[in-house]
Design a protein around this motif. Structure first.
Motif, PDB file in Angstrom:
ATOM      1  N   VAL A 139      -6.828 -29.701 -18.432  1.00 29.33           N
ATOM      2  CA  VAL A 139      -7.553 -29.845 -19.698  1.00 29.33           C
ATOM      3  C   VAL A 139      -6.552 -30.222 -20.785  1.00 29.33           C
ATOM      4  O   VAL A 139      -5.574 -29.511 -21.030  1.00 29.33           O
ATOM      5  CB  VAL A 139      -8.272 -28.531 -20.085  1.00 29.33           C
ATOM      6  CG1 VAL A 139      -9.015 -28.708 -21.413  1.00 29.33           C
ATOM      7  CG2 VAL A 139      -9.225 -28.092 -18.984  1.00 29.33           C
ATOM      8  N   GLU A 140      -6.787 -31.372 -21.420  1.00 36.42           N
ATOM      9  CA  GLU A 140      -5.923 -31.840 -22.504  1.00 36.42           C
ATOM     10  C   GLU A 140      -6.775 -32.240 -23.694  1.00 36.42           C
ATOM     11  O   GLU A 140      -7.698 -33.060 -23.548  1.00 36.42           O
ATOM     12  CB  GLU A 140      -5.074 -33.035 -22.040  1.00 36.42           C
ATOM     13  CG  GLU A 140      -4.095 -32.697 -20.917  1.00 36.42           C
ATOM     14  CD  GLU A 140      -3.314 -33.914 -20.445  1.00 36.42           C
ATOM     15  OE1 GLU A 140      -3.597 -35.025 -20.979  1.00 36.42           O
ATOM     16  OE2 GLU A 140      -2.449 -33.768 -19.566  1.00 36.42           O
ATOM     17  N   ASP A 141      -6.476 -31.649 -24.864  1.00 34.89           N
ATOM     18  CA  ASP A 141      -7.206 -31.952 -26.096  1.00 34.89           C
ATOM     19  C   ASP A 141      -8.719 -31.797 -25.923  1.00 34.89           C
ATOM     20  O   ASP A 141      -9.513 -32.623 -26.385  1.00 34.89           O
ATOM     21  CB  ASP A 141      -6.885 -33.371 -26.579  1.00 34.89           C
ATOM     22  CG  ASP A 141      -5.411 -33.544 -26.907  1.00 34.89           C
ATOM     23  OD1 ASP A 141      -4.804 -32.566 -27.394  1.00 34.89           O
ATOM     24  OD2 ASP A 141      -4.887 -34.638 -26.651  1.00 34.89           O
ATOM     25  N   GLY A 142      -9.129 -30.740 -25.224  1.00 31.84           N
ATOM     26  CA  GLY A 142     -10.556 -30.457 -25.063  1.00 31.84           C
ATOM     27  C   GLY A 142     -11.263 -31.344 -24.074  1.00 31.84           C
ATOM     28  O   GLY A 142     -12.499 -31.419 -24.073  1.00 31.84           O
ATOM     29  N   LYS A 143     -10.505 -32.032 -23.211  1.00 32.81           N
ATOM     30  CA  LYS A 143     -11.130 -32.904 -22.214  1.00 32.81           C
ATOM     31  C   LYS A 143     -10.506 -32.688 -20.847  1.00 32.81           C
ATOM     32  O   LYS A 143      -9.317 -32.350 -20.736  1.00 32.81           O
ATOM     33  CB  LYS A 143     -10.990 -34.380 -22.615  1.00 32.81           C
ATOM     34  CG  LYS A 143     -11.919 -34.807 -23.730  1.00 32.81           C
ATOM     35  CD  LYS A 143     -12.022 -36.325 -23.805  1.00 32.81           C
ATOM     36  CE  LYS A 143     -13.089 -36.756 -24.786  1.00 32.81           C
ATOM     37  NZ  LYS A 143     -13.280 -38.234 -24.773  1.00 32.81           N
ATOM     38  N   LEU A 144     -11.308 -32.918 -19.811  1.00 36.04           N
ATOM     39  CA  LEU A 144     -10.817 -32.834 -18.445  1.00 36.04           C
ATOM     40  C   LEU A 144     -10.146 -34.153 -18.095  1.00 36.04           C
ATOM     41  O   LEU A 144     -10.739 -35.226 -18.264  1.00 36.04           O
ATOM     42  CB  LEU A 144     -11.969 -32.574 -17.469  1.00 36.04           C
ATOM     43  CG  LEU A 144     -12.887 -31.375 -17.755  1.00 36.04           C
ATOM     44  CD1 LEU A 144     -13.988 -31.283 -16.690  1.00 36.04           C
ATOM     45  CD2 LEU A 144     -12.096 -30.094 -17.791  1.00 36.04           C
ATOM     46  N   THR A 145      -8.927 -34.071 -17.595  1.00 35.31           N
ATOM     47  CA  THR A 145      -8.212 -35.302 -17.241  1.00 35.31           C
ATOM     48  C   THR A 145      -7.932 -35.410 -15.753  1.00 35.31           C
ATOM     49  O   THR A 145      -7.620 -36.502 -15.265  1.00 35.31           O
ATOM     50  CB  THR A 145      -6.882 -35.389 -18.012  1.00 35.31           C
ATOM     51  OG1 THR A 145      -6.084 -34.237 -17.705  1.00 35.31           O
ATOM     52  CG2 THR A 145      -7.140 -35.455 -19.517  1.00 35.31           C
ATOM     53  N   ALA A 146      -8.013 -34.301 -15.017  1.00 38.75           N
ATOM     54  CA  ALA A 146      -7.761 -34.347 -13.578  1.00 38.75           C
ATOM     55  C   ALA A 146      -8.434 -33.151 -12.918  1.00 38.75           C
ATOM     56  O   ALA A 146      -8.531 -32.063 -13.497  1.00 38.75           O
ATOM     57  CB  ALA A 146      -6.262 -34.338 -13.281  1.00 38.75           C
ATOM     58  N   ALA A 147      -8.907 -33.380 -11.678  1.00 37.15           N
ATOM     59  CA  ALA A 147      -9.548 -32.313 -10.908  1.00 37.15           C
ATOM     60  C   ALA A 147      -8.579 -31.780  -9.864  1.00 37.15           C
ATOM     61  O   ALA A 147      -7.722 -32.514  -9.366  1.00 37.15           O
ATOM     62  CB  ALA A 147     -10.805 -32.843 -10.227  1.00 37.15           C
ATOM     63  N   PHE A 151     -21.591 -32.854 -21.200  1.00 38.13           N
ATOM     64  CA  PHE A 151     -20.469 -32.948 -20.268  1.00 38.13           C
ATOM     65  C   PHE A 151     -19.642 -34.209 -20.506  1.00 38.13           C
ATOM     66  O   PHE A 151     -18.412 -34.201 -20.377  1.00 38.13           O
ATOM     67  CB  PHE A 151     -20.984 -32.950 -18.832  1.00 38.13           C
ATOM     68  CG  PHE A 151     -21.226 -31.580 -18.251  1.00 38.13           C
ATOM     69  CD1 PHE A 151     -20.250 -30.601 -18.297  1.00 38.13           C
ATOM     70  CD2 PHE A 151     -22.428 -31.275 -17.625  1.00 38.13           C
ATOM     71  CE1 PHE A 151     -20.461 -29.344 -17.753  1.00 38.13           C
ATOM     72  CE2 PHE A 151     -22.654 -30.025 -17.078  1.00 38.13           C
ATOM     73  CZ  PHE A 151     -21.672 -29.051 -17.143  1.00 38.13           C
ATOM     74  N   GLU A 152     -20.326 -35.291 -20.847  1.00 35.46           N
ATOM     75  CA  GLU A 152     -19.627 -36.564 -21.047  1.00 35.46           C
ATOM     76  C   GLU A 152     -18.565 -36.448 -22.137  1.00 35.46           C
ATOM     77  O   GLU A 152     -17.509 -37.090 -22.067  1.00 35.46           O
ATOM     78  CB  GLU A 152     -20.649 -37.643 -21.412  1.00 35.46           C
ATOM     79  CG  GLU A 152     -20.059 -39.047 -21.484  1.00 35.46           C
ATOM     80  CD  GLU A 152     -21.115 -40.098 -21.791  1.00 35.46           C
ATOM     81  OE1 GLU A 152     -20.772 -41.298 -21.761  1.00 35.46           O
ATOM     82  OE2 GLU A 152     -22.265 -39.718 -22.053  1.00 35.46           O
ATOM     83  N   LYS A 153     -18.821 -35.597 -23.115  1.00 35.20           N
ATOM     84  CA  LYS A 153     -17.880 -35.440 -24.229  1.00 35.20           C
ATOM     85  C   LYS A 153     -16.574 -34.788 -23.795  1.00 35.20           C
ATOM     86  O   LYS A 153     -15.552 -34.909 -24.486  1.00 35.20           O
ATOM     87  CB  LYS A 153     -18.524 -34.611 -25.340  1.00 35.20           C
ATOM     88  CG  LYS A 153     -19.742 -35.273 -25.975  1.00 35.20           C
ATOM     89  CD  LYS A 153     -20.405 -34.341 -26.979  1.00 35.20           C
ATOM     90  CE  LYS A 153     -21.661 -34.969 -27.564  1.00 35.20           C
ATOM     91  NZ  LYS A 153     -22.358 -34.043 -28.497  1.00 35.20           N
ATOM     92  N   ILE A 154     -16.595 -34.083 -22.655  1.00 32.90           N
ATOM     93  CA  ILE A 154     -15.359 -33.429 -22.200  1.00 32.90           C
ATOM     94  C   ILE A 154     -14.808 -34.075 -20.929  1.00 32.90           C
ATOM     95  O   ILE A 154     -13.972 -33.497 -20.234  1.00 32.90           O
ATOM     96  CB  ILE A 154     -15.572 -31.920 -21.975  1.00 32.90           C
ATOM     97  CG1 ILE A 154     -16.587 -31.663 -20.853  1.00 32.90           C
ATOM     98  CG2 ILE A 154     -15.991 -31.232 -23.264  1.00 32.90           C
ATOM     99  CD1 ILE A 154     -16.633 -30.207 -20.391  1.00 32.90           C
TER     100      ILE A 154
END
Length: 749
Positions: free
Chosen positions: A571-579, A612-615
């Motif tokens: 999680v970076e800056d309120g967003k998911l970047t990798a699973a 969800f799209e926002k994160i």
């Protein structure tokens, strides 16, 4: 004119006047002796009390059948129904009467006796009186080693049952379990039988699969020119490019791992797999494979109208299994093969063919007599010898109807009673037909239509398959549970808006995986009651009482990020970047909204997907045009998430749905602690104890994050105000005491 001619003329005038008066009276007062009731399309015509499968066929069966037990308005057993028992409900005392009494005795050694007595004035519609021998015959049908109907009495701990059913299996099971890789010489079947069986099953499977393909083509989901690699995924299966219908069938066969019985009973686009076999009846017979006893010691005849069933241990569900159809042994069986004292029970053990032969022409002692099923209509006549009195309505027809005809059909006069899916749109349509405005849709009674709402005996939910939605291929890990909680938290917060939009005040959001109609359902006043998925990763409340809806949505998203992070997502800056390994940034949820979003959870999914799209997370929504696609997707384990509804049984037993060995455990949940609780709940009749057991079980289910409870809706009974005397309908109807419970007293105008 002579006197004779004058007299003849006068007589002729009198006759003309009489005929005219009669015709006028007939025109003014047409015969109104038939009530037409809607059922869903697709009746199978299996009207046997032993072998019906579909709910529609079961509705027909209930109309000509009398059962040994009577249930009250909350599914409580009426122990003394023969004389009648008064039981209060909703502030009113109701007298319940029925065909049988039951007494339950718990013995010091842990065994239990169920003493059943039926009334002595029951008469089948062919004039033959009913006795306890008819019930004993039915018991042995249900408990035969070759029984392949939908009853599960054989799973109960009846003394001597295992010894009776052992030493025999069906020819079908023996050959199927041997596999189709090659014949091995044995004492039970020949190579010729083996080869014929697999050839028959193969052609049936291909025909079965072709019906699925044809259904998808007719529904417009695919085209006839599409490759099977395109068609099969629409039913939850994978086929290589260039694959044939045979390849599609083999993919289905492999998915069910040779469990052809389950495969045949699974909802499909057309015929049952067994129905398509040319010689299924030849394989459904029993084959002796060892020793067995000639009777079930726990079934004991105690009189002409009484019996005892002795079980080796307490099983809380057993009392409901005592609701047995009183079906005529002389009709469904062979009287020459019935001699209780000499272990003969109306048919040859291992051969139920004579019982199945009567499937399409049933006989009973219920309020109506089955006449025929033709062109989508079941025709029934009132039974003059019904023990509660001949029904006031002389003829009852069940008419297969589409959903869009269930309101208009009553208005047009082709239906008298129907059960439309109730929503605000349906309510507005009813209001307009009654002469009100759409804004007055809560006026349930009008000059054209009368609406009766009953709590649905079940609930809507969203399921999550932990085998598909997990981290590192470990469905039970804390990380996997955190992933599912992240998704569930966001879905749960959008429930209120979606359900209010779709149902209005006729449905409510629920917070536990159980119908509110059950006595085991947690109440808001219970200790520990909480809103579903309303705590964060640390167990702290996500919401406060003064939050606005928008503030709750934002709080849910922040809580979801915490769960995602605990699951191993970056999680970076309120967003998911990798699973993390084995997990994804995108999952799909399927539902059956006719391809048009016509589903109570569609708005919920749409709003959640946008959030969800926002994160940086994608919730893909697949809206199937037909329900069969939906069923196949989650029943085969293909779906990540799905929207559906359960219909609850009279008892809140959780075995079938949540036990690791449960036949419809589509959640794929496997938890030893949960299994232990479910099994413990079956071993007590103390409601307070069982409620506490099921509360603990539901907490485990919610901890796994495999189910989001969504709504408790209302069932609708829609009645013609113009043709039916609505004052004769039962009062205080419930899921367990519907309009058919007092059908003999319903009158037409």
């Amino acid at each position: 004119m002579n006197a004779k001619r004058l007299l003849a003329l006068l007589m002729a005038l009198v006759m003309v006047f009489a005929l005219s008066t009669t015709a006028l009276a007939a025109e003014e007062e047409p015969a109104n002796d038939t009530m037409v009731v809607s059922v869903e399309q697709g009746m199978e015509g299996k009207f046997s009390p032993f072998f019906y499968l579909s709910a529609n066929d079961g509705t027909v069966v209930d109309t000509f059948t009398v059962y040994t037990l009577t249930l009250d308005r909350v599914a409580g057993v009426v122990n003394e129904a023969i004389e009648g028992e008064t039981i209060p409900y909703n502030g009113t005392d109701y007298l319940y009467s029925g065909a049988g009494d039951v007494t339950v005795t718990e013995n010091d050694d842990g065994s239990v006796d169920y003493d059943l007595t039926i009334r002595d004035d029951l008469v089948f519609t062919d004039g033959v009186p009913a006795t306890i021998d008819d019930v004993i015959f039915g018991l042995y049908v249900y408990l035969d080693p070759t029984y392949d109907g939908n009853a599960t009495l054989y799973s109960c701990p009846i003394e001597g049952l295992e010894e009776y059913r052992s030493g025999m299996d069906t020819l079908f099971n023996l050959i199927a379990s041997a596999g189709k890789d090659g014949y091995t010489e044995n004492e039970y079947y020949t190579q010729e039988q083996y080869d014929a069986f697999w050839a028959d099953l193969e052609q049936a499977g291909i025909a079965f699969t072709q019906e699925i393909v044809d259904y998808l083509v007719d529904a417009g989901t695919v085209t006839a020119e599409d490759d099977m690699s395109v068609i099969a995924p629409n039913w939850g299966f994978e086929v290589a490019e260039g694959g044939t219908v045979e390849d599609f069938w083999h993919a289905i066969e492999e998915a069910y791992a040779g469990d052809y019985a389950t495969l045949s009973s699974t909802e499909t686009a057309g015929s049952s797999l067994f129905d398509l076999m040319e010689n299924y009846d030849e394989y459904a017979v029993g084959v002796e494979t060892g020793d067995s006893v000639p009777n079930i010691s726990g079934i004991q005849k105690t009189g002409d109208y009484s019996l005892r069933i002795h079980t080796t241990e307490l099983d809380a569900t057993m009392i409901y299994q005592m609701s047995l159809p009183i079906a005529p042994m002389h009709y469904y069986g062979d009287p020459d093969l019935y001699d209780y004292d000499n272990n003969m029970f109306g048919f040859e053990k291992g051969d139920l063919s004579i019982v199945k032969d009567k499937t399409t022409q049933p006989l009973g002692c219920g309020p109506y007599i089955f006449k025929e099923y033709s062109n989508g209509v079941v025709y029934m006549d009132a039974n003059p010898d019904y023990y509660k009195g001949e029904p006031l309505v002389k003829h009852l027809n069940y008419l297969e109807s589409t959903e869009d005809n269930k309101v208009s059909g009553i208005v047009a006069g082709t239906l008298d009673v129907s059960d439309p899916s109730y929503s605000t749109d349906t309510a507005k349509q009813i209001a307009v037909e009654n002469g009100f405005s759409e804004d007055e849709w809560e006026n349930f009674d009008g000059p054209v239509l009368t609406t009766k709402l009953i709590d649905y005996r079940g609930y809507g939910y969203i399921g999550i398959n932990p085998n598909n939605v997990n981290v590192g291929g470990e469905p039970a890990s804390d990380a996997s549970k955190a992933l599912r909680h992240a998704i569930a938290t966001v879905l749960a917060v959008y429930r209120d808006e979606a359900i209010d939009s779709y149902y209005g005040a006729t449905a409510s959001v629920i917070n536990y995986p159980i119908s509110n109609t059950s006595w085991a359902a947690p109440q808001t006043t219970d200790d520990g009651y909480q809103i579903a998925y309303s705590t964060d990763v640390n167990g702290d409340p996500i919401y406060t009482a003064d939050m606005t809806a928008d503030q709750k949505y934002e709080a849910a998203m922040q809580a979801a990020l915490g769960f995602f992070e605990a699951a191993g997502y970056t999680v970076e800056d309120g967003k998911l970047t990798a699973a993390p390994e084995g997990a994804k940034l995108s999952y799909q949820c399927v539902l059956g909204g006719n391809g048009q979003g016509d589903h109570p959870s569609f708005l919920l999914l749409k709003n959640a997907a946008e959030a969800f799209e926002k994160i940086g997370f994608t919730l893909d929504i697949m809206d199937y045009a037909n329900a069969n696609d939906l069923y196949a997707s989650y029943q085969t384990g293909a779906a990540d998430m799905w929207c559906a509804a359960w219909q609850a049984s009279s008892d809140p037993d959780m075995y079938q749905l949540y036990h690791s060995q449960g036949s419809t455990n589509y959640y794929q949940i496997a938890d030893p602690d949960l299994d232990e609780l479910i099994e413990a709940g079956r071993k007590s009749t103390d409601q307070a104890y069982r409620k506490s057991i099921y509360q603990a079980a539901m907490e485990i289910i919610m901890d796994w994050g495999v189910e989001i409870p969504i709504y408790q809706r209302s069932d609708c009974v829609l009645v013609s105000s113009e043709r039916v005397d609505v004052d004769t309908l039962p009062t205080d109807m419930t899921p367990y005491w519907g309009w058919m419970a007092e059908v003999e007293s319903i009158a037409l105008k």
